[in-house]
Design a protein around this motif. Sequence first.
Motif, short mmCIF file in Angstrom:
data_model
loop_
_atom_site.label_atom_id
_atom_site.label_comp_id
_atom_site.label_asym_id
_atom_site.label_seq_id
_atom_site.Cartn_x
_atom_site.Cartn_y
_atom_site.Cartn_z
N PHE A 145 5.89 0.14 -2.38
CA PHE A 145 6.88 -0.13 -1.31
C PHE A 145 7.39 -1.62 -1.44
O PHE A 145 6.53 -2.54 -1.73
CB PHE A 145 6.74 0.23 0.12
N ALA A 176 5.79 9.26 1.82
CA ALA A 176 5.20 8.38 0.69
C ALA A 176 4.42 9.44 -0.04
O ALA A 176 3.73 10.22 0.36
CB ALA A 176 4.35 7.33 1.53
N THR A 195 -1.20 4.57 -1.09
CA THR A 195 0.07 5.23 -1.33
C THR A 195 0.92 4.47 -2.58
O THR A 195 0.28 3.32 -3.35
CB THR A 195 1.17 5.08 -0.14
#
Length: 369
Positions: free
Chosen positions: A239, A294, A236
């Motif tokens: 984050f 995501a 992804t």
Amino acid sequence: MDADVIIIGAGVVGAALAYGIAKTGRTVIVLDGADRDLRAARANFGLVWVQGKGANAPAYSILTRQSSELWSDFRNDLASASSMAVDYSRPGGLVFCLSEAEYENRATINERTHNQGGQADTVMISRTDLEHMLPAVTLGPDVVGASYCKLDGHVNPLQLLAALHRAIPIMGGKVLFRNSVGKITPLPRGFSVVAAEGDLQAPRVIVAAGLNTPGLTEPLGLSVPLRSERGQILVTERFAPMLPFPGSGLRQSADGTIMIGATNENVADTGVTVSSATKLAQRAMRIIPALGSARLVRQWAGMRVLPLDKTPIYAESLNHPGLFAVACHSGVTLAAAHATVIGPAMANGHLPDEFAPFSNGRFDVQKCA
């Protein structure tokens, strides 16, 4: 002779063996394959994993724990020798359980491992305890708990491989890229290795060429029974830190990306599929629903190198002393043991008796049984 040892295969397994041999002061040449060869080392999830390893093979469980204990010093030495960063941490690891059946199955695996003489280093934890361990995420309603092992960790596998490739020449060895090997020929005192860029000779040869290993060793009577398995992985966007513990199939890298994996497919190519991406994403969202928003930035596939019983093979030729083969699907986890114990032992010409359970001869016993 061109070197004390020639290693065929420049992935994590071969490179770790070479690094350990070079540290002993011996000269080592590592021969890499062609650019389009299947490379498990570059499609790796990056776990340095103990729990569940060797549940049916006590010697494998012991070796895995030994390597885990060696990993911190191995990483520090490698980072110093290569002057490269190698992101590694050992906070412990989780196997998320999404049903009572999964929870009971993990508990059974842990109990079986402990009953075989393994240390009681893996415990089952409740959902409540898991929520306390992961305060930055909201778990999905299907999560009933997890298995936690304090010995588990994770590493950036690309950094690991790059650092090994840089450290070997610094320590006096050579890594010869794009130099595929076609044949190994025994000599009166050693071996000749027929490679794309010319023949090389050494008294000892270690074949760690992944799925190409049997094709090189079996003509000399050294059987290495392997099979392949495709695994797909998703990555992804970055984050803020949210997963302080790596999980089997779900971990956050040092740069913030979330890795989601991996499939187990009886397929012989490295293509990726929408169906596998969907399956992986759905399970990840059952664990952490927020991942549903995501953005996926990468998807790739690699081929696992699997001995038939999933236990590593450390084989020594009976007909041609000095010829060895190494094959496993835990190259990252076992890298520290390969560098510290196994590589130097093979360079000395003989594996210690405690490695007898990893001999390829065990497959002959299984056939007879």
